[in-house]
Design an enzyme around this catalytic site. Structure first.
Site, PDB file in Angstrom:
ATOM      1  N   ARG A 183       0.820  -1.273   0.030  1.00 38.61           N
ATOM      2  CA  ARG A 183       0.140  -0.016  -0.014  1.00 38.61           C
ATOM      3  C   ARG A 183       0.885   1.268   0.300  1.00 38.61           C
ATOM      4  O   ARG A 183       0.279   2.240   0.309  1.00 38.61           O
ATOM      5  CB  ARG A 183      -0.958  -0.060   1.234  1.00 38.61           C
TER       6      ARG A 183
ATOM      7  N   CYS B 114     -11.051  -0.258   2.431  1.00 38.41           N
ATOM      8  CA  CYS B 114     -10.593  -0.865   3.857  1.00 38.41           C
ATOM      9  C   CYS B 114      -9.773   0.334   4.531  1.00 38.41           C
ATOM     10  O   CYS B 114      -9.059   1.098   4.108  1.00 38.41           O
ATOM     11  CB  CYS B 114      -9.486  -1.760   3.755  1.00 38.41           C
TER      12      CYS B 114
ATOM     13  N   GLU C 147      -4.873   2.728   6.825  1.00 34.50           N
ATOM     14  CA  GLU C 147      -4.608   2.664   5.301  1.00 34.50           C
ATOM     15  C   GLU C 147      -5.241   4.103   4.400  1.00 34.50           C
ATOM     16  O   GLU C 147      -4.536   4.368   3.606  1.00 34.50           O
ATOM     17  CB  GLU C 147      -5.224   1.416   4.590  1.00 34.50           C
TER      18      GLU C 147
HETATM   19  P1  FAD Z   1      -7.172   9.167  -4.192  1.00 35.39           P
HETATM   20  O1  FAD Z   1      -8.143   8.368  -3.033  1.00 35.39           O
HETATM   21  O2  FAD Z   1      -7.794  10.116  -5.037  1.00 35.39           O
HETATM   22  O3  FAD Z   1      -5.832   9.463  -3.433  1.00 35.39           O
HETATM   23  C1  FAD Z   1      -5.052   8.587  -2.598  1.00 35.39           C
HETATM   24  C2  FAD Z   1      -3.731   9.284  -2.444  1.00 35.39           C
HETATM   25  O4  FAD Z   1      -3.194   9.200  -3.649  1.00 35.39           O
HETATM   26  C3  FAD Z   1      -3.728  10.449  -2.057  1.00 35.39           C
HETATM   27  O5  FAD Z   1      -2.621  10.840  -0.988  1.00 35.39           O
HETATM   28  C4  FAD Z   1      -3.510  11.315  -3.131  1.00 35.39           C
HETATM   29  O6  FAD Z   1      -3.109  12.770  -2.722  1.00 35.39           O
HETATM   30  C5  FAD Z   1      -2.835  10.632  -4.126  1.00 35.39           C
HETATM   31  N1  FAD Z   1      -2.805  10.856  -5.506  1.00 35.39           N
HETATM   32  C6  FAD Z   1      -3.942  10.570  -6.324  1.00 35.39           C
HETATM   33  N2  FAD Z   1      -3.601  11.054  -7.499  1.00 35.39           N
HETATM   34  C7  FAD Z   1      -2.452  11.151  -7.365  1.00 35.39           C
HETATM   35  C8  FAD Z   1      -1.368  11.683  -8.391  1.00 35.39           C
HETATM   36  N3  FAD Z   1      -1.597  11.850  -9.790  1.00 35.39           N
HETATM   37  N4  FAD Z   1      -0.200  11.996  -8.071  1.00 35.39           N
HETATM   38  C9  FAD Z   1       0.224  12.034  -6.639  1.00 35.39           C
HETATM   39  N5  FAD Z   1      -0.636  11.610  -5.711  1.00 35.39           N
HETATM   40  C10 FAD Z   1      -1.841  11.128  -5.981  1.00 35.39           C
HETATM   41  N6  FAD Z   1      -7.133  -0.509  -2.498  1.00 35.39           N
HETATM   42  C11 FAD Z   1      -6.910  -1.589  -2.760  1.00 35.39           C
HETATM   43  O7  FAD Z   1      -5.457  -1.487  -2.674  1.00 35.39           O
HETATM   44  N7  FAD Z   1      -7.160  -2.651  -2.904  1.00 35.39           N
HETATM   45  C12 FAD Z   1      -8.537  -3.055  -2.906  1.00 35.39           C
HETATM   46  O8  FAD Z   1      -8.647  -4.209  -3.273  1.00 35.39           O
HETATM   47  C13 FAD Z   1      -9.516  -1.884  -2.683  1.00 35.39           C
HETATM   48  N8  FAD Z   1     -10.723  -2.094  -2.642  1.00 35.39           N
HETATM   49  C14 FAD Z   1     -11.372  -0.722  -2.496  1.00 35.39           C
HETATM   50  C15 FAD Z   1     -12.979  -0.918  -2.527  1.00 35.39           C
HETATM   51  C16 FAD Z   1     -13.904   0.186  -2.549  1.00 35.39           C
HETATM   52  C17 FAD Z   1     -15.262   0.098  -2.388  1.00 35.39           C
HETATM   53  C18 FAD Z   1     -13.200   1.422  -2.218  1.00 35.39           C
HETATM   54  C19 FAD Z   1     -14.094   2.695  -1.920  1.00 35.39           C
HETATM   55  C20 FAD Z   1     -11.639   1.660  -2.207  1.00 35.39           C
HETATM   56  C21 FAD Z   1     -10.954   0.433  -2.427  1.00 35.39           C
HETATM   57  N9  FAD Z   1      -9.528   0.582  -2.320  1.00 35.39           N
HETATM   58  C22 FAD Z   1      -8.646  -0.635  -2.304  1.00 35.39           C
HETATM   59  C23 FAD Z   1      -9.019   1.901  -2.128  1.00 35.39           C
HETATM   60  C24 FAD Z   1      -8.588   2.630  -3.242  1.00 35.39           C
HETATM   61  O9  FAD Z   1      -9.284   2.071  -4.309  1.00 35.39           O
HETATM   62  C25 FAD Z   1      -7.122   2.496  -3.729  1.00 35.39           C
HETATM   63  O10 FAD Z   1      -6.379   3.284  -2.567  1.00 35.39           O
HETATM   64  C26 FAD Z   1      -6.856   3.461  -4.882  1.00 35.39           C
HETATM   65  O11 FAD Z   1      -5.491   3.309  -5.147  1.00 35.39           O
HETATM   66  C27 FAD Z   1      -7.224   5.018  -4.775  1.00 35.39           C
HETATM   67  O12 FAD Z   1      -7.199   5.551  -5.853  1.00 35.39           O
HETATM   68  P2  FAD Z   1      -7.675   6.957  -6.220  1.00 35.39           P
HETATM   69  O13 FAD Z   1      -7.432   7.343  -7.632  1.00 35.39           O
HETATM   70  O14 FAD Z   1      -9.007   6.955  -5.653  1.00 35.39           O
HETATM   71  O15 FAD Z   1      -6.772   7.984  -5.084  1.00 35.39           O
HETATM   72  N1  EPU Z   2     -12.572 -11.426   7.961  1.00 36.60           N
HETATM   73  C1  EPU Z   2     -13.463 -11.679   8.897  1.00 36.60           C
HETATM   74  N2  EPU Z   2     -14.329 -10.798   9.104  1.00 36.60           N
HETATM   75  C2  EPU Z   2     -14.553  -9.611   8.453  1.00 36.60           C
HETATM   76  C3  EPU Z   2     -13.714  -9.242   7.209  1.00 36.60           C
HETATM   77  C4  EPU Z   2     -12.806 -10.569   7.145  1.00 36.60           C
HETATM   78  O1  EPU Z   2     -13.590 -12.694   9.600  1.00 36.60           O
HETATM   79  O2  EPU Z   2     -15.479  -8.798   8.677  1.00 36.60           O
HETATM   80  C5  EPU Z   2     -11.725 -12.611   7.410  1.00 36.60           C
HETATM   81  C6  EPU Z   2     -11.952 -13.325   6.123  1.00 36.60           C
HETATM   82  O3  EPU Z   2     -13.152 -14.149   6.355  1.00 36.60           O
HETATM   83  C7  EPU Z   2     -10.806 -13.798   5.906  1.00 36.60           C
HETATM   84  C8  EPU Z   2      -9.717 -12.696   6.464  1.00 36.60           C
HETATM   85  O4  EPU Z   2     -10.416 -12.025   7.441  1.00 36.60           O
HETATM   86  O5  EPU Z   2     -10.297 -14.908   6.388  1.00 36.60           O
HETATM   87  C9  EPU Z   2      -9.222 -11.656   5.278  1.00 36.60           C
HETATM   88  O6  EPU Z   2     -10.319 -11.104   4.594  1.00 36.60           O
HETATM   89  P1  EPU Z   2     -10.230 -10.736   3.107  1.00 36.60           P
HETATM   90  O7  EPU Z   2     -10.262 -11.921   2.264  1.00 36.60           O
HETATM   91  O8  EPU Z   2     -11.818  -9.867   2.830  1.00 36.60           O
HETATM   92  O9  EPU Z   2      -9.113  -9.876   3.015  1.00 36.60           O
HETATM   93  P2  EPU Z   2      -8.833  -8.506   3.496  1.00 36.60           P
HETATM   94  O10 EPU Z   2      -7.215  -8.892   4.227  1.00 36.60           O
HETATM   95  O11 EPU Z   2      -9.463  -8.079   4.728  1.00 36.60           O
HETATM   96  C10 EPU Z   2      -7.388  -7.309   1.769  1.00 36.60           C
HETATM   97  C11 EPU Z   2      -7.221  -5.914   1.456  1.00 36.60           C
HETATM   98  C12 EPU Z   2      -8.317  -5.413   0.241  1.00 36.60           C
HETATM   99  C13 EPU Z   2      -8.560  -6.343  -0.767  1.00 36.60           C
HETATM  100  C14 EPU Z   2      -8.768  -7.764  -0.381  1.00 36.60           C
HETATM  101  C15 EPU Z   2      -8.887  -8.815  -1.684  1.00 36.60           C
HETATM  102  C16 EPU Z   2      -6.088  -4.890   3.039  1.00 36.60           C
HETATM  103  C17 EPU Z   2      -6.276  -3.820   4.273  1.00 36.60           C
HETATM  104  N3  EPU Z   2      -7.318  -5.025   2.378  1.00 36.60           N
HETATM  105  O12 EPU Z   2      -8.560  -7.500   2.524  1.00 36.60           O
HETATM  106  O13 EPU Z   2      -8.220  -4.155   0.034  1.00 36.60           O
HETATM  107  O14 EPU Z   2      -9.565  -6.100  -1.623  1.00 36.60           O
HETATM  108  O15 EPU Z   2      -7.619  -8.171   0.484  1.00 36.60           O
HETATM  109  O16 EPU Z   2      -7.810  -8.784  -2.387  1.00 36.60           O
HETATM  110  O17 EPU Z   2      -5.081  -5.085   2.630  1.00 36.60           O
HETATM  111  C18 EPU Z   2      -8.405  -1.876   0.310  1.00 36.60           C
HETATM  112  O18 EPU Z   2      -7.244  -1.748   0.354  1.00 36.60           O
HETATM  113  O19 EPU Z   2      -9.198  -1.058   0.485  1.00 36.60           O
HETATM  114  C19 EPU Z   2      -9.191  -3.218   0.213  1.00 36.60           C
HETATM  115  C20 EPU Z   2     -10.465  -3.415   0.220  1.00 36.60           C
END
Ligand code: FAD
Ligand code: EPU
Length: 318
Positions: free
Chosen positions: A170, A219, A291
């Site tokens: 991250r 997250c 995060e």
């Molecule tokens: P922003 O939220 O707009 O910005 C995030 C940071 O990046 C800020 O510090 C901002 O200043 C900086 N930034 C943005 N653009 C630039 C640029 N051009 N140059 C320099 N800095 C910049 N993340 C995961 O890693 N894995 C997941 O599975 C995941 N699932 C998600 C699910 C949901 C429903 C949501 C809402 C979020 C999830 N996220 C996940 C978090 C998010 O999608 C990621 O962190 C993504 O990379 C954010 O990108 P953004 O363009 O929205 O950045």
């Molecule tokens: N779990 C629970 N209860 C909950 C949620 C999760 O028991 O409410 C357990 C699940 O059953 C599983 C474990 O926790 O055994 C891990 O859960 P999951 O597979 O959902 O993955 P995670 O580690 O919670 C990470 C990333 C997500 C990404 C998923 C899938 C982080 C903090 N989160 O989630 O990223 O989508 O893996 O790849 O690293 C994000 O960064 O915003 C984000 C959503």
């Protein structure tokens, strides 16, 4: 009050609007927002000292009007070009304003493997680079060969090779304030149908385990370790459904704070974050790290929970 040249105002888009409109959490106060469409005006934009916003999918923004300008990359940074395969590898150049989902769609159709592993992650390419967005299978920086950035204190852009980025879980590892303008990926050929099926499967798995239909910033906390996912820890503390004002610990995935009625304030979310961190510390001796990035939110959000004055931090939990 920042003033801009006539060219800047004519070539780019300036507005005053609530950041709640530009973040997926749907909270955040009023701000001056500049969409930088014209690359010629990059230096003038950087001189504002503003903060860069992507899709707003990893942000918690305070309720008060923002003191700093908010900048978004626009038209000149939305480009995407895909070279033909050469020796099994194709180069893809993509601007930081490009939507990650569109990049994944384009590489999948072109039969280029890699980005489909991030299917379902809401982001711009710039935000995904900055956060090194990832899933259980891959990280954004896995296929990047070089990035175009402006480093803090500099005005001109430069290209950095992937090896110069000390990226990890991250984070891209570059200093705070680095601006991403775009990147170049090197992708191996793959079967478009197989890549599409992988993307669909990943999106379905995400939808089954995460509250994707509700406003959130994904997250909230980093996983303390692979063995200790934050979601499981918060779930085990019995906090699913805990609520402060309009903010709720998701009953679906405990590491998501959702804003179901879109009525939460940033204060509600901050108080709930404090409550979770305090319980994790007191009952499990774990300090959860954020995060989600917080703008114009109280510093105690990041402090050791034992050192926070709970009177200032904690609204009552419902
Ligand atoms: P922003 O939220 O707009 O910005 C995030 C940071 O990046 C800020 O510090 C901002 O200043 C900086 N930034 C943005 N653009 C630039 C640029 N051009 N140059 C320099 N800095 C910049 N993340 C995961 O890693 N894995 C997941 O599975 C995941 N699932 C998600 C699910 C949901 C429903 C949501 C809402 C979020 C999830 N996220 C996940 C978090 C998010 O999608 C990621 O962190 C993504 O990379 C954010 O990108 P953004 O363009 O929205 O950045
Ligand atoms: N779990 C629970 N209860 C909950 C949620 C999760 O028991 O409410 C357990 C699940 O059953 C599983 C474990 O926790 O055994 C891990 O859960 P999951 O597979 O959902 O993955 P995670 O580690 O919670 C990470 C990333 C997500 C990404 C998923 C899938 C982080 C903090 N989160 O989630 O990223 O989508 O893996 O790849 O690293 C994000 O960064 O915003 C984000 C959503």
């Amino acid at each position: 009050m920042t003033t801009f040249s006539a060219d800047f105002v004519q070539r780019n888009r300036l507005s005053d609007r609530p950041l709640a409109e530009l973040t997926t959490m749907r909270v955040g106060g009023q701000a001056t927002v500049i969409q930088l469409d014209d690359r010629r005006d990059l230096t003038e934009a950087i001189a504002t000292g503003g903060r860069w916003l992507g899709k707003g999918a990893n942000l918690l923004v305070g309720d008060a009007p923002a003191e700093r300008i908010v900048l978004r990359l626009g038209r000149d940074f939305e480009t995407c070009s895909i070279d033909p395969l050469s020796n099994g590898i194709a180069r893809v150049r993509v601007g930081a304003a490009h939507d990650l989902a569109k990049l994944i769609a384009a590489t999948t159709v072109a039969g280029l493997a890699g980005p489909e592993g991030l299917a379902g992650v809401p982001a711009t390419v710039g935000g995904a680079l900055r956060m090194n967005a990832g899933t259980s299978t891959c990280w954004m920086l896995d296929w990047v060969v070089r990035v175009e950035v402006v480093l803090p204190g500099e005005e001109a852009s430069r290209w950095l090779e992937r090896a110069e980025l000390p990226a990890s879980y991250r984070t891209c590892g570059l200093p705070e304030g680095t601006i991403f303008l775009g990147c170049e990926l090197a992708l191996a050929g793959g079967n478009p149908e197989v890549l599409k099926a992988t993307a669909t499967r990943l999106k379905q798995a995400k939808a089954a385990s995460q509250p994707l239909a509700l406003a959130s910033a994904g997250c909230v906390f980093k996983n303390p370790s692979r063995e200790l996912p934050a979601g499981k820890l918060i779930d085990d503390l019995g906090l699913k459904g805990a609520r402060i004002g309009g903010a709720e610990v998701s009953p679906v995935h405990a590491n998501f704070i959702v804003n179901p009625e879109r009525k939460a304030t940033a204060d509600d979310v901050c108080s709930l974050i404090y409550h979770i961190r305090e319980r994790a510390w007191r009952e499990r001796a774990v300090v959860l790290s954020m995060e989600v990035e917080a703008w114009d939110c109280p510093d105690w959000l990041h402090a050791h929970p034992a050192l926070v004055n709970s009177d200032a931090a904690l609204a009552p939990v419902a």
